[in-house]
Design an enzyme around this catalytic site. Structure first.
Site, PDB file in Angstrom:
ATOM      1  N   GLN A 130      75.195  40.146 -64.917  1.00 61.23           N
ATOM      2  CA  GLN A 130      76.573  40.456 -64.603  1.00 61.23           C
ATOM      3  C   GLN A 130      77.211  41.129 -65.792  1.00 61.23           C
ATOM      4  O   GLN A 130      77.070  40.690 -66.927  1.00 61.23           O
ATOM      5  CB  GLN A 130      77.309  39.154 -64.272  1.00 61.23           C
ATOM      6  CG  GLN A 130      78.797  39.247 -64.434  1.00 61.23           C
ATOM      7  CD  GLN A 130      79.532  38.506 -63.359  1.00 61.23           C
ATOM      8  OE1 GLN A 130      78.972  37.633 -62.700  1.00 61.23           O
ATOM      9  NE2 GLN A 130      80.780  38.834 -63.166  1.00 61.23           N
TER      10      GLN A 130
ATOM     11  N   ASP B 278      76.280  56.028 -72.369  1.00 56.70           N
ATOM     12  CA  ASP B 278      75.929  54.672 -72.783  1.00 56.70           C
ATOM     13  C   ASP B 278      74.446  54.615 -73.154  1.00 56.70           C
ATOM     14  O   ASP B 278      73.664  53.878 -72.561  1.00 56.70           O
ATOM     15  CB  ASP B 278      76.248  53.689 -71.655  1.00 56.70           C
ATOM     16  CG  ASP B 278      76.217  52.239 -72.132  1.00 56.70           C
ATOM     17  OD1 ASP B 278      76.206  52.016 -73.357  1.00 56.70           O
ATOM     18  OD2 ASP B 278      76.187  51.335 -71.280  1.00 56.70           O
TER      19      ASP B 278
END
Lengths: 188, 228
Positions: free
Chosen positions: B19, B136
Protein backbone atom coordinates in the site's frame (compact mmCIF):
# COMPACT_ATOMS: atom_id res chain seq x y z
CA UNK A 1 -19.96 -29.29 -35.66
CA UNK A 2 -17.83 -26.34 -34.82
CA UNK A 3 -16.10 -26.34 -31.49
CA UNK A 4 -17.24 -23.52 -29.26
CA UNK A 5 -14.89 -21.86 -26.84
CA UNK A 6 -16.48 -20.61 -23.66
CA UNK A 7 -14.80 -17.60 -22.14
CA UNK A 8 -15.72 -16.98 -18.51
CA UNK A 9 -15.11 -13.65 -16.83
CA UNK A 10 -13.65 -13.53 -13.34
CA UNK A 11 -15.09 -10.07 -12.88
CA UNK A 12 -18.55 -10.88 -14.13
CA UNK A 13 -19.82 -14.08 -12.56
CA UNK A 14 -22.58 -15.72 -14.55
CA UNK A 15 -21.58 -14.11 -17.82
CA UNK A 16 -19.83 -15.99 -20.57
CA UNK A 17 -18.76 -15.21 -24.06
CA UNK A 18 -19.15 -18.07 -26.47
CA UNK A 19 -16.90 -17.93 -29.48
CA UNK A 20 -16.54 -19.89 -32.68
CA UNK A 21 -14.05 -19.53 -35.45
CA UNK A 22 -14.77 -20.11 -39.14
CA UNK A 23 -12.38 -20.06 -42.02
CA UNK A 24 -12.97 -20.09 -45.79
CA UNK A 25 -16.17 -18.16 -45.24
CA UNK A 26 -17.96 -17.35 -48.48
CA UNK A 27 -20.90 -15.25 -47.32
CA UNK A 28 -19.32 -12.77 -44.89
CA UNK A 29 -20.81 -9.81 -46.68
CA UNK A 30 -24.29 -11.28 -46.42
CA UNK A 31 -23.95 -11.89 -42.68
CA UNK A 32 -22.57 -8.39 -42.29
CA UNK A 33 -25.62 -6.99 -43.99
CA UNK A 34 -27.87 -8.88 -41.59
CA UNK A 35 -26.01 -7.39 -38.63
CA UNK A 36 -26.27 -3.89 -40.03
CA UNK A 37 -29.97 -4.36 -40.68
CA UNK A 38 -30.43 -5.38 -37.06
CA UNK A 39 -31.67 -8.82 -37.94
CA UNK A 40 -29.30 -10.74 -35.67
CA UNK A 41 -29.58 -11.16 -31.88
CA UNK A 42 -28.31 -8.10 -29.95
CA UNK A 43 -25.81 -10.09 -27.93
CA UNK A 44 -24.11 -11.51 -31.00
CA UNK A 45 -21.02 -10.18 -32.75
CA UNK A 46 -19.55 -11.23 -36.04
CA UNK A 47 -15.90 -10.26 -36.15
CA UNK A 48 -13.32 -10.19 -38.88
CA UNK A 49 -10.77 -12.66 -37.54
CA UNK A 50 -7.96 -11.15 -39.59
CA UNK A 51 -7.39 -8.51 -36.92
CA UNK A 52 -7.65 -10.71 -33.83
CA UNK A 53 -4.41 -12.59 -33.13
CA UNK A 54 -5.50 -14.38 -29.95
CA UNK A 55 -8.33 -15.07 -27.52
CA UNK A 56 -6.99 -12.62 -24.93
CA UNK A 57 -8.06 -9.51 -26.89
CA UNK A 58 -11.58 -10.95 -27.02
CA UNK A 59 -11.49 -11.45 -23.29
CA UNK A 60 -10.27 -7.91 -22.61
CA UNK A 61 -12.83 -6.39 -24.96
CA UNK A 62 -15.54 -8.59 -23.45
CA UNK A 63 -14.61 -7.54 -19.93
CA UNK A 64 -14.73 -3.90 -20.98
CA UNK A 65 -18.09 -4.43 -22.63
CA UNK A 66 -19.63 -5.98 -19.55
CA UNK A 67 -18.19 -3.28 -17.31
CA UNK A 68 -19.76 -0.63 -19.51
CA UNK A 69 -23.02 -2.61 -19.52
CA UNK A 70 -23.12 -2.53 -15.73
CA UNK A 71 -21.97 1.06 -15.31
CA UNK A 72 -24.18 4.09 -15.11
CA UNK A 73 -22.87 5.50 -18.34
CA UNK A 74 -23.95 2.42 -20.23
CA UNK A 75 -22.72 1.25 -23.59
CA UNK A 76 -21.19 3.51 -26.20
CA UNK A 77 -22.84 1.67 -29.05
CA UNK A 78 -26.33 0.23 -29.32
CA UNK A 79 -25.92 -3.41 -28.49
CA UNK A 80 -23.66 -5.70 -26.52
CA UNK A 81 -22.69 -7.30 -29.79
CA UNK A 82 -21.54 -4.10 -31.44
CA UNK A 83 -19.90 -2.89 -28.25
CA UNK A 84 -17.63 -5.93 -28.27
CA UNK A 85 -16.55 -5.17 -31.83
CA UNK A 86 -16.06 -1.51 -30.96
CA UNK A 87 -13.95 -2.33 -27.92
CA UNK A 88 -11.77 -4.70 -29.90
CA UNK A 89 -10.64 -1.91 -32.14
CA UNK A 90 -8.83 0.13 -29.51
CA UNK A 91 -10.05 3.29 -31.19
CA UNK A 92 -12.81 5.70 -30.36
CA UNK A 93 -14.21 5.95 -33.84
CA UNK A 94 -17.29 3.80 -33.74
CA UNK A 95 -17.89 3.69 -37.45
CA UNK A 96 -14.30 2.99 -38.31
CA UNK A 97 -14.18 0.25 -35.70
CA UNK A 98 -17.32 -1.41 -36.94
CA UNK A 99 -16.29 -1.36 -40.57
CA UNK A 100 -12.81 -2.62 -39.88
CA UNK A 101 -13.66 -5.32 -37.39
CA UNK A 102 -17.01 -6.14 -38.89
CA UNK A 103 -17.35 -8.57 -41.76
CA UNK A 104 -19.29 -6.57 -44.29
CA UNK A 105 -16.71 -6.78 -47.02
CA UNK A 106 -16.06 -9.11 -49.92
CA UNK A 107 -12.54 -10.08 -48.96
CA UNK A 108 -13.38 -11.22 -45.45
CA UNK A 109 -12.91 -14.97 -45.31
CA UNK A 110 -12.24 -15.77 -41.69
CA UNK A 111 -14.79 -14.91 -39.07
CA UNK A 112 -15.25 -15.11 -35.33
CA UNK A 113 -18.81 -15.54 -34.21
CA UNK A 114 -19.19 -14.53 -30.58
CA UNK A 115 -22.18 -14.11 -28.34
CA UNK A 116 -22.70 -13.24 -24.69
CA UNK A 117 -24.72 -15.49 -22.45
CA UNK A 118 -25.95 -14.86 -18.97
CA UNK A 119 -26.58 -17.71 -16.63
CA UNK A 120 -30.17 -18.13 -15.51
CA UNK A 121 -31.49 -15.71 -18.06
CA UNK A 122 -33.81 -17.37 -20.51
CA UNK A 123 -33.03 -16.01 -23.90
CA UNK A 124 -35.92 -15.14 -26.11
CA UNK A 125 -33.46 -15.59 -28.93
CA UNK A 126 -30.33 -17.71 -28.84
CA UNK A 127 -27.12 -15.85 -29.62
CA UNK A 128 -25.77 -18.68 -31.70
CA UNK A 129 -26.27 -18.05 -35.38
CA UNK A 130 -23.65 -20.48 -36.66
CA UNK A 131 -26.17 -21.77 -39.18
CA UNK A 132 -25.91 -18.53 -41.09
CA UNK A 133 -22.18 -18.64 -41.63
CA UNK A 134 -21.05 -20.59 -44.66
CA UNK A 135 -17.55 -21.73 -43.95
CA UNK A 136 -15.52 -24.49 -42.35
CA UNK A 137 -15.30 -24.53 -38.59
CA UNK A 138 -11.92 -24.19 -36.96
CA UNK A 139 -10.60 -24.01 -33.42
CA UNK A 140 -10.07 -20.71 -31.63
CA UNK A 141 -6.46 -21.79 -31.24
CA UNK A 142 -6.07 -21.23 -34.98
CA UNK A 143 -6.64 -17.49 -34.57
CA UNK A 144 -2.93 -16.74 -34.62
CA UNK A 145 -2.49 -18.35 -38.01
CA UNK A 146 -5.51 -16.58 -39.47
CA UNK A 147 -4.43 -13.13 -38.34
CA UNK A 148 -2.88 -10.77 -40.83
CA UNK A 149 0.09 -9.56 -38.83
CA UNK A 150 0.91 -6.64 -41.09
CA UNK A 151 -2.64 -5.39 -40.88
CA UNK A 152 -2.85 -5.87 -37.11
CA UNK A 153 0.33 -3.87 -36.74
CA UNK A 154 -0.81 -1.04 -38.94
CA UNK A 155 -4.25 -0.83 -37.37
CA UNK A 156 -2.97 -0.70 -33.80
CA UNK A 157 0.12 1.24 -34.80
CA UNK A 158 2.65 -1.18 -33.35
CA UNK A 159 6.30 -0.31 -33.94
CA UNK A 160 9.30 -2.61 -34.34
CA UNK A 161 10.73 -1.28 -31.07
CA UNK A 162 7.67 -2.33 -29.15
CA UNK A 163 7.50 -5.70 -30.81
CA UNK A 164 11.10 -6.35 -29.85
CA UNK A 165 10.16 -6.38 -26.17
CA UNK A 166 6.62 -7.69 -26.22
CA UNK A 167 4.40 -10.18 -28.04
CA UNK A 168 1.91 -9.07 -30.66
CA UNK A 169 -0.98 -10.17 -28.46
CA UNK A 170 0.31 -8.10 -25.55
CA UNK A 171 0.67 -5.04 -27.75
CA UNK A 172 -2.92 -5.45 -28.92
CA UNK A 173 -4.35 -6.09 -25.47
CA UNK A 174 -2.56 -3.05 -24.09
CA UNK A 175 -4.36 -0.86 -26.59
CA UNK A 176 -7.73 -2.43 -25.93
CA UNK A 177 -7.39 -2.24 -22.17
CA UNK A 178 -6.14 1.33 -22.16
CA UNK A 179 -8.19 2.67 -25.05
CA UNK A 180 -9.94 5.32 -22.95
CA UNK A 181 -6.64 7.07 -22.43
CA UNK A 182 -4.68 6.44 -25.56
CA UNK A 183 -6.77 7.97 -28.29
CA UNK A 184 -5.63 11.52 -28.83
CA UNK A 185 -9.10 12.70 -29.70
CA UNK A 186 -10.55 11.62 -26.39
CA UNK A 187 -10.02 14.94 -24.62
CA UNK A 188 -10.82 15.12 -20.93
CA UNK B 1 -5.57 -8.52 6.60
CA UNK B 2 -2.65 -9.08 4.29
CA UNK B 3 -3.47 -12.66 3.42
CA UNK B 4 -7.17 -12.06 2.95
CA UNK B 5 -8.59 -12.29 -0.52
CA UNK B 6 -10.99 -9.63 -1.53
CA UNK B 7 -12.88 -8.29 -4.48
CA UNK B 8 -11.31 -5.14 -5.90
CA UNK B 9 -12.65 -3.33 -8.91
CA UNK B 10 -14.91 -6.30 -9.69
CA UNK B 11 -11.95 -8.65 -9.78
CA UNK B 12 -12.20 -11.42 -7.20
CA UNK B 13 -9.35 -13.05 -5.28
CA UNK B 14 -7.14 -10.02 -4.89
CA UNK B 15 -4.32 -10.26 -2.38
CA UNK B 16 -2.91 -7.05 -1.05
CA UNK B 17 0.76 -6.78 -1.90
CA UNK B 18 1.54 -3.31 -0.72
CA UNK B 19 0.00 0.00 0.00
CA UNK B 20 1.34 3.39 -0.92
CA UNK B 21 0.14 6.93 -0.44
CA UNK B 22 -1.91 7.01 -3.60
CA UNK B 23 -3.07 3.49 -4.05
CA UNK B 24 -2.94 -0.16 -3.25
CA UNK B 25 -1.35 -2.93 -5.22
CA UNK B 26 -2.94 -6.36 -5.34
CA UNK B 27 -1.96 -9.64 -6.84
CA UNK B 28 -4.60 -11.51 -8.76
CA UNK B 29 -5.30 -13.49 -11.90
CA UNK B 30 -6.62 -12.25 -15.18
CA UNK B 31 -7.56 -14.73 -17.86
CA UNK B 32 -5.03 -17.45 -17.11
CA UNK B 33 -2.30 -14.98 -16.29
CA UNK B 34 -0.85 -13.75 -13.04
CA UNK B 35 -1.73 -10.13 -12.80
CA UNK B 36 -1.27 -7.05 -10.71
CA UNK B 37 -4.14 -4.75 -9.92
CA UNK B 38 -3.31 -1.22 -8.97
CA UNK B 39 -6.10 0.81 -7.50
CA UNK B 40 -6.02 4.46 -6.63
CA UNK B 41 -8.26 5.28 -3.74
CA UNK B 42 -10.32 8.34 -3.00
CA UNK B 43 -8.73 10.98 -0.89
CA UNK B 44 -11.34 12.03 1.57
CA UNK B 45 -9.77 15.41 2.23
CA UNK B 46 -10.13 16.43 -1.38
CA UNK B 47 -13.20 17.92 -2.92
CA UNK B 48 -15.00 15.08 -4.73
CA UNK B 49 -14.92 16.77 -8.12
CA UNK B 50 -11.25 17.64 -7.86
CA UNK B 51 -10.54 14.16 -6.58
CA UNK B 52 -12.24 12.56 -9.54
CA UNK B 53 -10.39 14.73 -11.99
CA UNK B 54 -6.99 14.21 -10.43
CA UNK B 55 -7.45 10.47 -10.10
CA UNK B 56 -8.48 10.13 -13.70
CA UNK B 57 -5.65 12.32 -14.84
CA UNK B 58 -3.06 10.26 -12.98
CA UNK B 59 -4.52 7.04 -14.24
CA UNK B 60 -4.06 8.47 -17.71
CA UNK B 61 -0.49 9.61 -16.99
CA UNK B 62 0.46 6.13 -15.95
CA UNK B 63 -1.04 4.40 -18.95
CA UNK B 64 0.22 6.95 -21.46
CA UNK B 65 3.69 6.85 -19.96
CA UNK B 66 3.81 3.09 -20.34
CA UNK B 67 2.57 3.26 -23.91
CA UNK B 68 5.21 5.80 -24.80
CA UNK B 69 7.95 3.83 -23.11
CA UNK B 70 6.95 0.70 -25.02
CA UNK B 71 7.12 2.60 -28.28
CA UNK B 72 10.65 3.62 -27.36
CA UNK B 73 11.57 -0.03 -26.95
CA UNK B 74 11.49 -0.17 -23.18
CA UNK B 75 9.90 -3.11 -21.42
CA UNK B 76 6.93 -2.30 -19.24
CA UNK B 77 4.14 -4.48 -17.90
CA UNK B 78 1.31 -5.12 -20.36
CA UNK B 79 -1.81 -3.24 -19.38
CA UNK B 80 -4.74 -5.63 -19.56
CA UNK B 81 -7.53 -3.34 -18.49
CA UNK B 82 -8.07 0.16 -17.20
CA UNK B 83 -11.31 0.72 -15.35
CA UNK B 84 -12.20 4.35 -14.78
CA UNK B 85 -15.21 3.41 -12.65
CA UNK B 86 -13.07 1.83 -9.98
CA UNK B 87 -9.83 3.70 -10.78
CA UNK B 88 -7.89 0.55 -11.27
CA UNK B 89 -5.33 -0.68 -13.73
CA UNK B 90 -4.86 -4.39 -14.28
CA UNK B 91 -1.53 -5.39 -15.77
CA UNK B 92 0.38 -8.58 -16.12
CA UNK B 93 2.76 -9.56 -13.41
CA UNK B 94 6.39 -9.18 -14.39
CA UNK B 95 8.58 -12.09 -13.39
CA UNK B 96 11.79 -11.21 -11.63
CA UNK B 97 12.93 -9.18 -8.66
CA UNK B 98 13.46 -5.48 -8.15
CA UNK B 99 16.91 -4.11 -8.87
CA UNK B 100 16.92 -3.05 -5.24
CA UNK B 101 16.57 -6.62 -3.98
CA UNK B 102 18.93 -7.87 -6.62
CA UNK B 103 21.63 -5.46 -5.50
CA UNK B 104 21.01 -6.25 -1.84
CA UNK B 105 21.18 -9.98 -2.38
CA UNK B 106 24.52 -9.37 -3.98
CA UNK B 107 24.61 -12.66 -5.88
CA UNK B 108 26.03 -11.28 -9.07
CA UNK B 109 29.37 -11.10 -10.77
CA UNK B 110 31.10 -7.81 -11.51
CA UNK B 111 30.32 -8.34 -15.16
CA UNK B 112 26.59 -8.81 -14.48
CA UNK B 113 26.51 -5.75 -12.29
CA UNK B 114 28.10 -3.73 -15.05
CA UNK B 115 25.57 -5.01 -17.55
CA UNK B 116 22.59 -4.12 -15.39
CA UNK B 117 23.87 -0.66 -14.51
CA UNK B 118 24.72 0.25 -18.06
CA UNK B 119 21.36 -1.11 -19.23
CA UNK B 120 19.65 1.17 -16.73
CA UNK B 121 21.60 4.14 -18.04
CA UNK B 122 20.97 3.29 -21.67
CA UNK B 123 17.26 2.75 -21.22
CA UNK B 124 16.72 5.88 -19.17
CA UNK B 125 18.56 7.76 -21.90
CA UNK B 126 16.25 6.22 -24.50
CA UNK B 127 13.26 7.40 -22.50
CA UNK B 128 14.66 10.88 -22.10
CA UNK B 129 15.59 11.18 -25.74
CA UNK B 130 11.99 10.33 -26.52
CA UNK B 131 11.08 13.19 -24.14
CA UNK B 132 9.52 10.84 -21.62
CA UNK B 133 10.37 11.52 -18.00
CA UNK B 134 9.68 8.65 -15.63
CA UNK B 135 9.40 10.76 -12.50
CA UNK B 136 10.23 8.09 -9.96
CA UNK B 137 13.39 6.29 -11.01
CA UNK B 138 14.19 4.27 -7.92
CA UNK B 139 15.81 0.88 -7.81
CA UNK B 140 12.51 -0.63 -6.64
CA UNK B 141 10.82 0.57 -9.80
CA UNK B 142 13.02 -1.45 -12.09
CA UNK B 143 12.60 -5.20 -12.26
CA UNK B 144 15.37 -7.47 -13.40
CA UNK B 145 14.69 -10.93 -14.74
CA UNK B 146 17.23 -13.64 -14.20
CA UNK B 147 19.17 -15.09 -15.84
CA UNK B 148 18.66 -12.91 -18.93
CA UNK B 149 19.04 -9.69 -16.89
CA UNK B 150 16.31 -8.04 -18.92
CA UNK B 151 14.98 -4.90 -17.30
CA UNK B 152 11.36 -3.89 -16.97
CA UNK B 153 10.42 -0.43 -15.80
CA UNK B 154 7.33 -0.14 -13.63
CA UNK B 155 5.26 2.51 -11.88
CA UNK B 156 4.78 5.22 -14.47
CA UNK B 157 2.32 6.99 -12.18
CA UNK B 158 4.49 10.11 -12.09
CA UNK B 159 5.67 9.99 -15.66
CA UNK B 160 5.01 12.72 -18.14
CA UNK B 161 5.98 13.96 -21.52
CA UNK B 162 8.32 16.89 -21.30
CA UNK B 163 8.26 19.80 -23.70
CA UNK B 164 11.44 21.05 -25.31
CA UNK B 165 11.95 24.14 -23.17
CA UNK B 166 11.65 22.23 -19.88
CA UNK B 167 13.48 19.19 -21.15
CA UNK B 168 16.86 19.67 -19.49
CA UNK B 169 15.30 20.66 -16.18
CA UNK B 170 12.88 17.72 -16.06
CA UNK B 171 15.50 15.22 -17.14
CA UNK B 172 18.03 16.68 -14.73
CA UNK B 173 15.58 16.25 -11.88
CA UNK B 174 14.78 12.73 -13.04
CA UNK B 175 18.48 11.84 -12.92
CA UNK B 176 18.86 13.53 -9.56
CA UNK B 177 15.97 11.49 -8.13
CA UNK B 178 17.69 8.39 -9.44
CA UNK B 179 20.99 9.39 -7.87
CA UNK B 180 19.34 9.97 -4.51
CA UNK B 181 17.56 6.64 -4.77
CA UNK B 182 20.83 4.84 -5.40
CA UNK B 183 22.55 6.69 -2.56
CA UNK B 184 19.81 6.06 -0.04
CA UNK B 185 18.98 2.49 -0.85
CA UNK B 186 22.51 1.33 -1.55
CA UNK B 187 24.70 3.50 0.62
CA UNK B 188 27.04 0.56 1.16
CA UNK B 189 27.83 0.32 -2.54
CA UNK B 190 29.06 3.65 -3.82
CA UNK B 191 29.68 4.35 -7.46
CA UNK B 192 26.68 2.45 -8.82
CA UNK B 193 24.94 5.54 -10.08
CA UNK B 194 28.08 6.84 -11.75
CA UNK B 195 28.26 3.72 -13.87
CA UNK B 196 24.65 4.10 -14.92
CA UNK B 197 25.23 7.77 -15.66
CA UNK B 198 28.21 6.95 -17.80
CA UNK B 199 26.11 4.63 -19.95
CA UNK B 200 23.46 7.33 -20.08
CA UNK B 201 25.95 9.89 -21.34
CA UNK B 202 27.08 7.58 -24.12
CA UNK B 203 23.58 6.86 -25.30
CA UNK B 204 21.83 10.20 -25.10
CA UNK B 205 22.17 12.84 -27.75
CA UNK B 206 21.30 15.66 -25.42
CA UNK B 207 24.03 15.06 -22.91
CA UNK B 208 25.41 18.56 -22.67
CA UNK B 209 22.24 20.41 -21.81
CA UNK B 210 20.93 17.69 -19.55
CA UNK B 211 24.19 17.31 -17.70
CA UNK B 212 24.57 21.03 -17.12
CA UNK B 213 21.12 21.23 -15.66
CA UNK B 214 21.64 18.07 -13.68
CA UNK B 215 24.69 19.59 -12.01
CA UNK B 216 22.65 22.64 -11.16
CA UNK B 217 19.88 20.50 -9.70
CA UNK B 218 22.42 18.66 -7.60
CA UNK B 219 23.53 21.90 -6.04
CA UNK B 220 20.07 23.11 -5.18
CA UNK B 221 17.97 19.97 -4.70
CA UNK B 222 14.95 18.76 -6.55
CA UNK B 223 12.76 21.80 -5.99
CA UNK B 224 13.45 24.99 -7.78
CA UNK B 225 14.07 27.99 -5.60
CA UNK B 226 11.08 30.25 -5.61
CA UNK B 227 12.97 33.27 -4.36
CA UNK B 228 13.23 36.20 -6.73
Amino acid sequence: MASTETITFESHPGWTLQARFFRDVTNAEEVGNLIVAGKLPVKTSVINAKLVPDVLPLYAAGDKTLRAHKSQKGLTTRTLGSELVFNLSGSKHIREALTKFGVKSKDCTSVILAWFEKEGEMEEEGGDVSGLVKGSAGAMADLASAADIAEVRSHYNITDEELSTSSLTDCVVFRIGAKDFLDKKSGK
Amino acid sequence: MTEEEQVVGLVPKCKLVCQGAEGRVFETRYFKRRAILKQRFDKMYRHPILNKKLTRQRLGMEVKGMMKARKLGIRTPTVLLVDTETNSIIMDRVEGITVKDWLRKGKYTEEELGRVLSAIGTQVAAMHDGSLVHGDLTTSNIIVREPSLELTFIDFGLSFNTVAQNGPEDKGVDLYVMERAFLNAHADKPGLFDKALEAYSQKTNQWKSTFNRYSEVRMRGRKRSMVG
